[in-house]
Scaffold this active site. Structure first.
Site, PDB file in Angstrom:
ATOM      1  N   HIS A  98       0.859  -1.192   0.000  1.00 22.91           N
ATOM      2  CA  HIS A  98       0.000   0.000   0.000  1.00 22.91           C
ATOM      3  C   HIS A  98       0.890   1.235   0.000  1.00 22.91           C
ATOM      4  O   HIS A  98       1.966   1.240   0.612  1.00 22.91           O
ATOM      5  CB  HIS A  98      -0.917  -0.011   1.235  1.00 22.91           C
ATOM      6  CG  HIS A  98      -1.977   1.042   1.138  1.00 22.91           C
ATOM      7  ND1 HIS A  98      -1.720   2.363   1.453  1.00 22.91           N
ATOM      8  CD2 HIS A  98      -3.269   0.980   0.740  1.00 22.91           C
ATOM      9  CE1 HIS A  98      -2.829   3.066   1.250  1.00 22.91           C
ATOM     10  NE2 HIS A  98      -3.783   2.249   0.820  1.00 22.91           N
ATOM     11  N   GLU A 176      -3.672   1.927  -7.577  1.00 20.02           N
ATOM     12  CA  GLU A 176      -4.095   3.043  -6.731  1.00 20.02           C
ATOM     13  C   GLU A 176      -3.159   4.229  -6.970  1.00 20.02           C
ATOM     14  O   GLU A 176      -2.082   4.302  -6.345  1.00 20.02           O
ATOM     15  CB  GLU A 176      -4.013   2.653  -5.255  1.00 20.02           C
ATOM     16  CG  GLU A 176      -4.892   1.487  -4.877  1.00 20.02           C
ATOM     17  CD  GLU A 176      -5.275   1.524  -3.394  1.00 20.02           C
ATOM     18  OE1 GLU A 176      -6.475   1.522  -3.117  1.00 20.02           O
ATOM     19  OE2 GLU A 176      -4.384   1.582  -2.543  1.00 20.02           O
TER      20      GLU A 176
HETATM   21  C1  PEP Z   1      -6.594   3.430  -0.089  1.00 18.33           C
HETATM   22  O1  PEP Z   1      -5.882   4.097   0.671  1.00 18.33           O
HETATM   23  O2  PEP Z   1      -6.293   2.272  -0.403  1.00 18.33           O
HETATM   24  C2  PEP Z   1      -7.803   4.038  -0.624  1.00 18.33           C
HETATM   25  C3  PEP Z   1      -8.302   3.549  -1.714  1.00 18.33           C
HETATM   26  O3  PEP Z   1      -8.294   5.074   0.117  1.00 18.33           O
HETATM   27  P1  PEP Z   1      -9.535   6.003  -0.257  1.00 18.33           P
HETATM   28  O4  PEP Z   1     -10.628   5.129  -0.785  1.00 18.33           O
HETATM   29  O5  PEP Z   1      -9.901   6.647   1.052  1.00 18.33           O
HETATM   30  O6  PEP Z   1      -9.049   6.977  -1.274  1.00 18.33           O
END
Ligand code: PEP
Length: 261
Positions: A98, A176
């Site tokens: 992450h 992400e």
């Molecule tokens: C994350 O940190 O993996 C994430 C997707 O956070 P958010 O949905 O709050 O942007």
């Protein structure tokens, strides 16, 4: 994959205390027992809540996930989460790489691609399924380095796949973009079509690097500021197999509102 059968993975980070995690897990368990949900729902509570949440979700179709794990299986590793204890909780998945872990924001030490690759190898050996997060920062995006960064993360972190002869790997990759994560500033949700294009490129890269035996089984999630209003835009993309949700997944009414009925 129809929109209704996609994956919804919830990362509760350290947002919820143990009592709050128990309360949300109970609500999800009740919902899951009442409604036959076709989505694959995965919940990652903080490590201290994992055992109790695991007990509450037993007998439901909601699967348990850890937010990180040690490189080594078990032994003299003070403060680490071992694989044996993970299994005791009923945990099936673990989030690796992450961006908060890569940057050092979460644990105080930045995890490198090398460490993440070693953890992924141990996960595959121990039978815990990895959800590998990859993503570029805003400055990398602005410098036109998005695909270069994603390529480096994907190829290094998944190095263990070269030694795998099984095609039965339950591996997920969560794309992400770091700049899209809600805790990194005002919420910026990327255009779902752009996410789809990047995931198409990642699928091709995976296939060319690791071969056709493994690539088709790998699922790709999108994560970053997903909420109850924009979720269908992402889930509606043909290459997006699901979403990884942070902040919104800790809001009981919103998360239950997006789960199938
Ligand atoms: C994350 O940190 O993996 C994430 C997707 O956070 P958010 O949905 O709050 O942007």
């Amino acid at each position: 994959m129809s929109v209704n059968s996609k994956i919804i993975a919830c990362n509760w980070k350290s947002y919820l205390g143990v009592g709050e995690s128990i309360s949300l897990a109970k609500a999800l368990a009740v919902h899951s027992k009442k409604h036959k949900m076709r989505q694959r729902i995965i919940v990652a509570p903080s490590c201290i809540a994992l055992y109790k949440v695991g007990q509450l979700l037993r007998g439901t179709q909601i699967l348990l996930c850890a937010q990180n794990v040690n490189v080594e299986s078990n032994g003299a590793y003070t403060g680490a989460m071992s694989f044996d204890s993970l299994r005791e909780t009923g945990c099936k998945y673990v989030i690796l790489g992450h961006s908060e872990v890569r940057s050092g924001k979460s644990l105080g030490i930045a995890e490198t691609d090398r460490i993440i690759a070693d953890k992924l190898r141990t996960c595959l050996k121990e039978g815990i399924n990895p959800i590998l997060c990859i993503g570029e920062t805003l400055s990398e995006k602005e410098a036109g380095l998005t695909m270069k960064v994603l390529r480096r993360q994907l190829i290094t972190d998944l190095g263990a796949l070269h030694d795998m002869d099984s095609n039965k790997i339950d591996l997920m990759i969560a794309y992400e973009p770091v700049w899209a994560i809600s805790s990194n500033g005002p919420s910026k949700s990327p255009d779902p079509a752009e996410i789809n294009d990047i995931i198409i490129k990642l699928k091709k890269l995976l296939s060319s690097e690791f071969g056709h035996k493994i690539a088709p089984d790998v699922k790709f999630l999108y994560g970053g500021s997903v909420d109850n209003l924009n979720i269908s835009g992402y889930l509606g993309q043909s290459s997006v197999d699901g979403v990884l949700i942070g902040g919104m997944s800790t809001n009981k009414s919103k998360i239950i509102g997006v789960l199938g009925k």
